[in-house]
Enzyme design. Structure first.
Site, PDB file in Angstrom:
ATOM      1  N   TRP A 134       7.766  10.525   4.894  1.00  0.00           N
ATOM      2  CA  TRP A 134       7.539   9.128   4.570  1.00  0.00           C
ATOM      3  C   TRP A 134       8.855   8.511   4.121  1.00  0.00           C
ATOM      4  O   TRP A 134       9.572   9.087   3.287  1.00  0.00           O
ATOM      5  CB  TRP A 134       6.499   9.034   3.460  1.00  0.00           C
ATOM      6  CG  TRP A 134       6.122   7.648   3.056  1.00  0.00           C
ATOM      7  CD1 TRP A 134       5.863   6.577   3.876  1.00  0.00           C
ATOM      8  CD2 TRP A 134       5.935   7.179   1.721  1.00  0.00           C
ATOM      9  NE1 TRP A 134       5.536   5.482   3.124  1.00  0.00           N
ATOM     10  CE2 TRP A 134       5.551   5.815   1.798  1.00  0.00           C
ATOM     11  CE3 TRP A 134       6.027   7.768   0.455  1.00  0.00           C
ATOM     12  CZ2 TRP A 134       5.287   5.036   0.670  1.00  0.00           C
ATOM     13  CZ3 TRP A 134       5.751   6.993  -0.667  1.00  0.00           C
ATOM     14  CH2 TRP A 134       5.394   5.643  -0.554  1.00  0.00           C
ATOM     15  N   ASP A 215       2.161  16.209  -1.623  1.00  0.00           N
ATOM     16  CA  ASP A 215       1.832  14.788  -1.563  1.00  0.00           C
ATOM     17  C   ASP A 215       0.539  14.685  -0.763  1.00  0.00           C
ATOM     18  O   ASP A 215       0.524  14.996   0.434  1.00  0.00           O
ATOM     19  CB  ASP A 215       2.958  13.999  -0.880  1.00  0.00           C
ATOM     20  CG  ASP A 215       2.708  12.493  -0.902  1.00  0.00           C
ATOM     21  OD1 ASP A 215       3.600  11.738  -0.470  1.00  0.00           O
ATOM     22  OD2 ASP A 215       1.620  12.052  -1.343  1.00  0.00           O
ATOM     23  N   LYS A 251      -5.942   4.772   0.578  1.00  0.00           N
ATOM     24  CA  LYS A 251      -6.551   4.827   1.900  1.00  0.00           C
ATOM     25  C   LYS A 251      -7.976   5.338   1.870  1.00  0.00           C
ATOM     26  O   LYS A 251      -8.862   4.747   2.474  1.00  0.00           O
ATOM     27  CB  LYS A 251      -5.723   5.716   2.838  1.00  0.00           C
ATOM     28  CG  LYS A 251      -4.441   5.092   3.316  1.00  0.00           C
ATOM     29  CD  LYS A 251      -3.322   5.212   2.302  1.00  0.00           C
ATOM     30  CE  LYS A 251      -1.997   4.784   2.882  1.00  0.00           C
ATOM     31  NZ  LYS A 251      -0.950   4.768   1.839  1.00  0.00           N
TER      32      LYS A 251
END
Lengths: 402, 416
Positions: A134, A215, A251
């Site tokens: 990311w 993560d 999300k």
């Protein structure tokens, strides 16, 4: 009079969020925003989960006050957050050897984690990210005072996992360095290790005595099953890794703008966890004092109310399924367009993102000629694909790759 | 249980001391004494000693929950635009020339703390050179205990006190303050409390602010206002913003960290705004673009709920009016408690002078009680206040004020 800020340069536009801004300016009715990773329903609209609406109604009826949360956040949230990741029967939870604090979504969690490691990690302050990772990981760790390194991860020749390269690189990482692992639905590639591969990664990480930073921003979103998506995290813990873990509910609960996340440190014992907790508070207080209530309250209500939790699991499953379907339809569409390329990776990859394999020039053409907006690395957010526009997307991709 | 193969205790993590104000609240919670009083943490309480969700906030929350057009999507990095602009207007005034000149911008932040943090991070990177961590940052003596940590954690090596509180005379040490302004290194950063100084409740007068501004302009010192109590101090938004607006009119390039925790009662929604007054629109643009980068690695984008509540309120004439009434309600109750406490202490003949209780302004009062006296208050009287002698006036009610006054009287006579 001269200004203090004469030497301040214009910052470069944020690559991810900048895509949305460019998309907004485009007047083409067929435009598609495949940039930022926010889920969209099959009408291309933001999706507020019904469990969220129900939770909000319950919360409103309780007429709660707005007193400051503790620095570490809403207790019932942190507890439920840890249980979700580790599993309710986790030995870690039973022995109380984790500390989990509420954070400002995934970013805030990573930042607190990075700050904590920067201050207290006894090993080298080097974080090894998968290549690619990311985009925001790098500046987060850098701003926290850590150095960034990388291990091979994505194989562009297969659009899949470079397992051998990863093991090879990891085996050479200096002991006690920090290694970042995406728990599931790797961002940006969508490429996840298989369980057997995770096992080997765990072994070599153990051998190198590395500190694991997981993560997990997409639990539930990848396979549709929250336990399956947390498998790697739980396996590593069972194998004895005392991990640190970032979680996001942006999300999987659609709570993006409410900024709901958690940061967990798995410690040797409850006593260590208490000491770590006290230091996390010292880190958090001078940044924002204490976290926002609204989103955490919604998440806690959902996780802790059996009916709502059931509904949530169904809705998360639904979101993941729609994405899986879009992947299949995109590949079918490309075949129909007559593409001679192998697009299997679009189906093999998992989660919100797909690393198409498109090169920057192809991406640029896709944007300029078709008003399809995505990041330069060829990443598309599958959530932005609908049954209504998947055919157009296939057309565009075929046009720029044939 | 699988034996831990990786058993390295790799963190040398000592137990950190708890944050004092929260420890105080915890001790209060654990205390079983029926007449206990919490004069610690800075949150408003009604005369029943209860938290107060502002009626206008309840109204707006209902509006939000019933508005199907609203969702939980990400806000922009710098926050909700209608929040940022209306919040800055609150600080600077609707008719602010600086706003009309397009040189005012803002970053929505997590509370006042977050706004201070963003400002501090920006200054450390770009002020007085690049990454000049040696630039002195001055905070008042005393100040809100988190000011030091915010700037130190942003990377500033040199956070120092400027003279502010005159303990002997229980007022502003103006000569000391001005002296520090004159003698500090040029380009030093000063954190100024816009109104209702925390913890002393003692603000400069308008004339004194003008003197402060003069020196700061002449010596090229950086103005960083902390405005956590606008409206709360006097009951008037305009009055409480006088200092900030005066400095803007002087032409400073400055920051103002705003909190809506107290004046909107939105403590746990973390609603803050860093208002940036730049020299011109071009400067502002570049500043904001760099702010985005700092935000992105700290929290990516701010929480939406609180900002929505404030934006909806400020942008509706009716709701805005209702909000101002709610704010006045809070300010008035505090003023009443001040008046009553002073009156009772004087009636009791409590040794010392107690004018400072009504001269001070805002949520807090620096009673002048010393640490031994504070200890007595806590241990013997079960009245919880900060070791500095700071009390939260909001903790006083018509029901407990007699007990508090009598306890102060007893403490001051028994303990020196």
């Amino acid at each position: 009079m001269s200004s203090w800020w004469g030497g301040v340069q214009m910052g470069p536009p944020d690559p991810i969020l900048g895509v949305t801004e460019a998309f907004k300016r485009d007047t083409n009715p067929k435009k598609m925003n495949l940039g930022v990773g926010a889920y969209r329903d099959d009408q291309g609209k933001p999706f507020v989960l019904s469990c969220v609406r129900k939770a909000e109604a319950i919360i409103t009826s309780k007429q709660l006050d707005k007193e400051y949360l503790p620095i570490g956040g809403l207790g019932e949230f942190s507890k439920a957050c840890a249980e979700l990741a580790l599993g309710a029967d986790s030995e870690v939870l039973k022995s109380g050897r984790n500390i989990t604090v509420q954070t400002i979504s995934g970013t805030g969690s990573l930042r607190i984690g990075a700050n904590f490691l920067s201050r207290f990690h006894g090993g080298p302050l080097d974080v090894y990210l998968p290549k690619p990772s990311w985009g925001n990981h790098t500046p987060i760790f850098r701003d926290a005072g850590m150095q960034l390194k990388a291990y091979r991860y994505y194989d562009p020749s297969t659009c899949g996992f470079d397992f051998k390269g990863a093991l090879d690189d990891i085996s050479k990482i200096p002991e006690q360095s920090v290694i970042m692992l995406h728990a599931c639905a790797h961002n940006p590639t969508g490429v996840d290790p298989r369980p057997e591969q995770w096992k080997e990664i765990s072994d070599i990480v153990k051998k190198r005595n590395l500190l694991v930073f997981f993560d997990m921003a997409y639990q539930g979103f990848a396979s549709g099953d929250i336990d399956r998506d947390a498998w790697a995290v739980r396996y590593f813990i069972e194998q004895g890794h005392n991990i640190v873990l970032s979680q996001s509910f942006a999300k999987n609960m659609g709570l993006y703008g409410e900024r709901v996340g958690g940061f967990t440190v798995v410690c040797n014992d409850a006593e260590e966890a208490k000491r770590v907790e006290s230091q996390l508070k010292i880190l958090i207080r001078p940044i924002y004092s204490n976290p926002p209530m609204n989103g955490a309250r919604i998440a806690a209500t959902i996780l802790n109310t059996p009916d709502l939790r059931s509904i949530w699991l169904g809705e998360v499953h639904g979101m993941a399924n729609r994405i899986i379907k879009m992947r299949e339809q995109l590949v079918a569409g490309l075949k129909k367009e007559g593409s001679s390329h192998n697009w299997q990776h679009v189906i093999d990859q998992i989660g919100m993102f797909c690393f198409t394999g498109l090169k920057p020039e192809q991406v640029e053409r896709l944007t300029k000629e078709f008003s399809v907006y995505m990041t330069k690395d060829g990443r598309i957010s599958m959530a932005g694909v609908t049954s209504g526009n998947v055919g157009y997307l296939a057309q565009g991709i075929h046009a720029v790759t044939k | 249980i699988v034996p831990l193969a990786v058993s390295v205790n790799r963190f040398e993590v000592p137990q950190a001391a708890p944050v004092a104000v929260f420890k105080l609240s915890q001790d209060f919670s654990n205390d079983q004494f029926p007449q206990k009083v919490n004069l610690g943490v800075g949150a408003y309480r009604t005369d029943e000693g209860q938290p107060w969700v502002l009626p206008v906030v309840k109204k707006v929350e209902k509006i939000i929950v019933h508005d199907d057009r609203l969702n939980h999507e990400y806000l922009p990095i710098l926050g909700l635009p209608e929040f940022r602009s209306s919040a800055s207007k609150i600080a600077l005034g609707d008719d602010s020339p600086a706003i009309q000149e397009d040189r005012v911008g803002a970053v929505q932040c997590l509370g006042g703390t977050g706004a201070l943090k963003m400002g501090a991070e920006f200054l450390r990177r770009f002020y007085n050179g690049n990454n000049n961590t040696k630039t002195p940052v001055y905070v008042s003596a005393p100040t809100w205990e988190n000011h030091n940590a915010v700037f130190a954690n942003a990377g500033f090596d040199d956070v120092r006190p400027y003279k502010y509180w005159d303990a002997e005379n229980r007022g502003l040490d103006l000569a000391g303050f001005l002296g520090d302004l004159e003698s500090c290194p040029e380009h030093s950063i000063f954190v100024l409390h816009a109104c209702a100084h925390n913890p002393t409740g003692t603000d400069p007068t308008q004339e004194q602010w003008m003197q402060i501004a003069d020196i700061m302009m002449r010596r090229k010192l950086f103005v960083f206002f902390d405005s956590a109590y606008q409206g709360f101090a006097s009951g008037s938004l305009e009055k409480d913003a006088w200092a900030v607006r005066y400095f803007v009119s002087m032409g400073f390039e400055m920051f103002c960290a705003q909190s809506f925790s107290k004046n909107f009662g939105l403590y746990n929604e973390r609603v803050g705004n860093l208002t940036i007054v730049a020299q011109d629109a071009d400067n502002l643009k570049r500043i904001l673009s760099q702010m985005e980068k700092i935000v992105r690695t700290t929290w990516s984008n701010p929480p939406s709920q609180g900002a929505r509540i404030v934006a909806i309120t400020l942008n509706s004439p009716e709701l805005f009016s209702e909000w101002k009434d709610n704010v006045k309600t809070m300010a008035d109750r505090v003023l009443l408690m001040r008046a009553q406490l002073k009156a009772k202490l004087q009636a009791l003949g409590t040794p010392g002078t107690w004018d400072h209780i009504t001269e001070q302004i805002g949520m807090f009062s620096f009673t002048g009680l010393n640490s031994k006296q504070v200890e007595y208050m806590v241990k013997e009287k079960h009245i919880y206040l900060m070791a500095s002698g700071r009390i939260n006036m909001c903790g006083l009610t018509t029901k407990n004020i007699d007990y508090v006054a009598e306890s102060i009287h007893e403490t001051v006579t028994m303990v020196q």
